[in-house]
Design a protein around this motif. Structure first.
Motif, PDB file in Angstrom:
ATOM      1  N   ASN A   1     -11.246   6.909 -20.408  1.00 31.36           N
ATOM      2  CA  ASN A   1     -12.137   8.022 -20.739  1.00 31.36           C
ATOM      3  C   ASN A   1     -12.554   7.985 -22.198  1.00 31.36           C
ATOM      4  N   GLU A   2     -11.616   7.645 -23.065  1.00 31.48           N
ATOM      5  CA  GLU A   2     -11.928   7.613 -24.492  1.00 31.48           C
ATOM      6  C   GLU A   2     -13.057   6.596 -24.767  1.00 31.48           C
TER       7      GLU A   2
ATOM      8  N   MET B   1      -8.077  18.338 -19.810  1.00 33.23           N
ATOM      9  CA  MET B   1      -7.873  17.168 -18.954  1.00 33.23           C
ATOM     10  C   MET B   1      -6.371  17.032 -18.702  1.00 33.23           C
TER      11      MET B   1
ATOM     12  N   ARG C   1     -16.684  14.900 -24.563  1.00 29.31           N
ATOM     13  CA  ARG C   1     -15.286  15.231 -24.239  1.00 29.31           C
ATOM     14  C   ARG C   1     -15.190  16.706 -23.823  1.00 29.31           C
TER      15      ARG C   1
ATOM     16  N   SER D   1      -9.778   8.822  -6.849  1.00 29.60           N
ATOM     17  CA  SER D   1     -10.341   9.692  -7.884  1.00 29.60           C
ATOM     18  C   SER D   1     -11.016  10.886  -7.209  1.00 29.60           C
TER      19      SER D   1
ATOM     20  N   GLY E   1     -10.232  14.515 -14.527  1.00 28.93           N
ATOM     21  CA  GLY E   1     -10.247  13.838 -15.823  1.00 28.93           C
ATOM     22  C   GLY E   1      -8.858  13.737 -16.439  1.00 28.93           C
TER      23      GLY E   1
ATOM     24  N   ASP F   1      -6.611  12.135 -19.818  1.00 34.26           N
ATOM     25  CA  ASP F   1      -6.743  11.649 -21.187  1.00 34.26           C
ATOM     26  C   ASP F   1      -6.217  10.225 -21.304  1.00 34.26           C
TER      27      ASP F   1
ATOM     28  N   THR G   1     -16.584  17.375 -20.456  1.00 30.99           N
ATOM     29  CA  THR G   1     -15.644  16.919 -19.417  1.00 30.99           C
ATOM     30  C   THR G   1     -14.550  17.960 -19.219  1.00 30.99           C
TER      31      THR G   1
END
Ligand code: NAD
Length: 256
Positions: free
Chosen positions: A188-189, A214, A202, A138, A182, A184, A205
């Motif tokens: 993340n959600e 993203m 959101r 990451s 980032g 989707d 981000t």
């Protein structure tokens, strides 16, 4: 690029980035093996992909389950060429707030899981001349948000694991760490939904990325497939960022 006749094992492939990778490898004619703890999503996704897709229920932090899963993959498709160590979890806490159990949970999946999968996949790769181990790290291995101590530790350590695999199994096996910004995905959600104003978080981000969005899971998949292909065969032992320019601007956010 074609992966015809090759077998690609993807951990955490039932959804998110792993599913994006599976779609791309499958479109490029590879045999795709999805390893996940989410049986319903994994099985459904494999049915959707159709031929050349196998789902195996496996918790990657258990050596017994990983060993069995790699055996099943080779039994089904006859060989193993690419391992995408993608499965991962995130927990939000700083060091003094992290219980030993939470720490172990994150490290057992994100780091030990990748080690176990590599341990039981590499011997099969070597039997057919070699292969590629991709570790999903990451950007958080380089720039870090607050309160993700165990996650950041695991993602940084994956870069060391990548280097070790590349050095120990050269020239037959390459290993590369992929470092997305980032993306989707459900991960993340779920994080956004934990905040009082998910839309605001959101947007914050998105603002971190110079490209003002993203990534889609499939575009990470395209990158992973390139790196794993013959065309990417000079890439080895390195962390590669695919992050829309996150973290390169002094001051952070695109809007500042
Ligand atoms: N989403 C992002 O913005 C982002 C950014 C950088 C890196 N990553 C990394 O990419 C990887 C995938 O992230 P995502 O956002 O797609 O996550 P996700 O939560 O959307 O999907 C992860 C998948 O892994 C599976 N999984 C979890 N624990 C497992 C275990 N013990 N054994 C087998 N399968 C397991 C889940 O069931 C799920 O299907 C993770 O390693 C994550 O850290 C994500």
């Amino acid at each position: 690029m074609s992966f015809k006749g090759k077998t690609i094992v993807i951990t955490g492939g039932a959804k998110g980035i792993g599913a994006g990778c599976a779609e791309v490898f499958h479109r490029q004619k590879g045999n795709v093996v999805i390893i996940d703890i989410d049986e319903t999503a994994g099985q459904q996704f494999c049915n959707q992909l159709g031929d050349r897709a196998l789902f195996i229920h496996c918790n990657i932090s258990s050596e017994k389950e990983v060993q069995k899963a790699m055996e099943l993959a080779v039994e089904e498709f006859g060989r193993l060429d690419v391992l995408v160590n993608n499965a991962g979890i995130i927990r939000y806490s700083k060091v003094t707030e992290t219980s030993v159990e939470e720490w172990d949970n994150v490290l057992n999946v994100n780091l030990k899981g990748a080690f176990l999968c590599a341990k039981h996949a590499i011997p099969s790769m070597l039997k057919n001349g070699g292969g590629v181990v991709i570790n999903m790290s990451s950007v958080q291995a380089f720039v870090t948000q607050e309160k993700v101590a165990p996650y950041v530790t695991s993602k940084s350590a994956l870069i060391g694991l990548t280097r070790s695999i590349a050095v120990d199994y050269a020239p037959q096996v390459r290993s590369v760490a992929i470092c997305p910004g980032g993306v989707d995905t459900p991960m993340n959600e779920e994080a956004f939904q934990q905040s009082p104003d998910p839309d605001e978080v959101r947007q914050e981000t998105i603002n971190l990325h110079l490209v003002d969005r993203m990534a889609r899971p499939q575009e990470i998949g395209e990158f992973v497939a390139f790196v794993a292909s013959e065309k990417g065969s000079f890439i080895n032992g390195q962390p590669l960022r695919i992050d829309g320019g996150l973290g390169i601007k002094i001051g952070g956010s695109k809007k500042e």
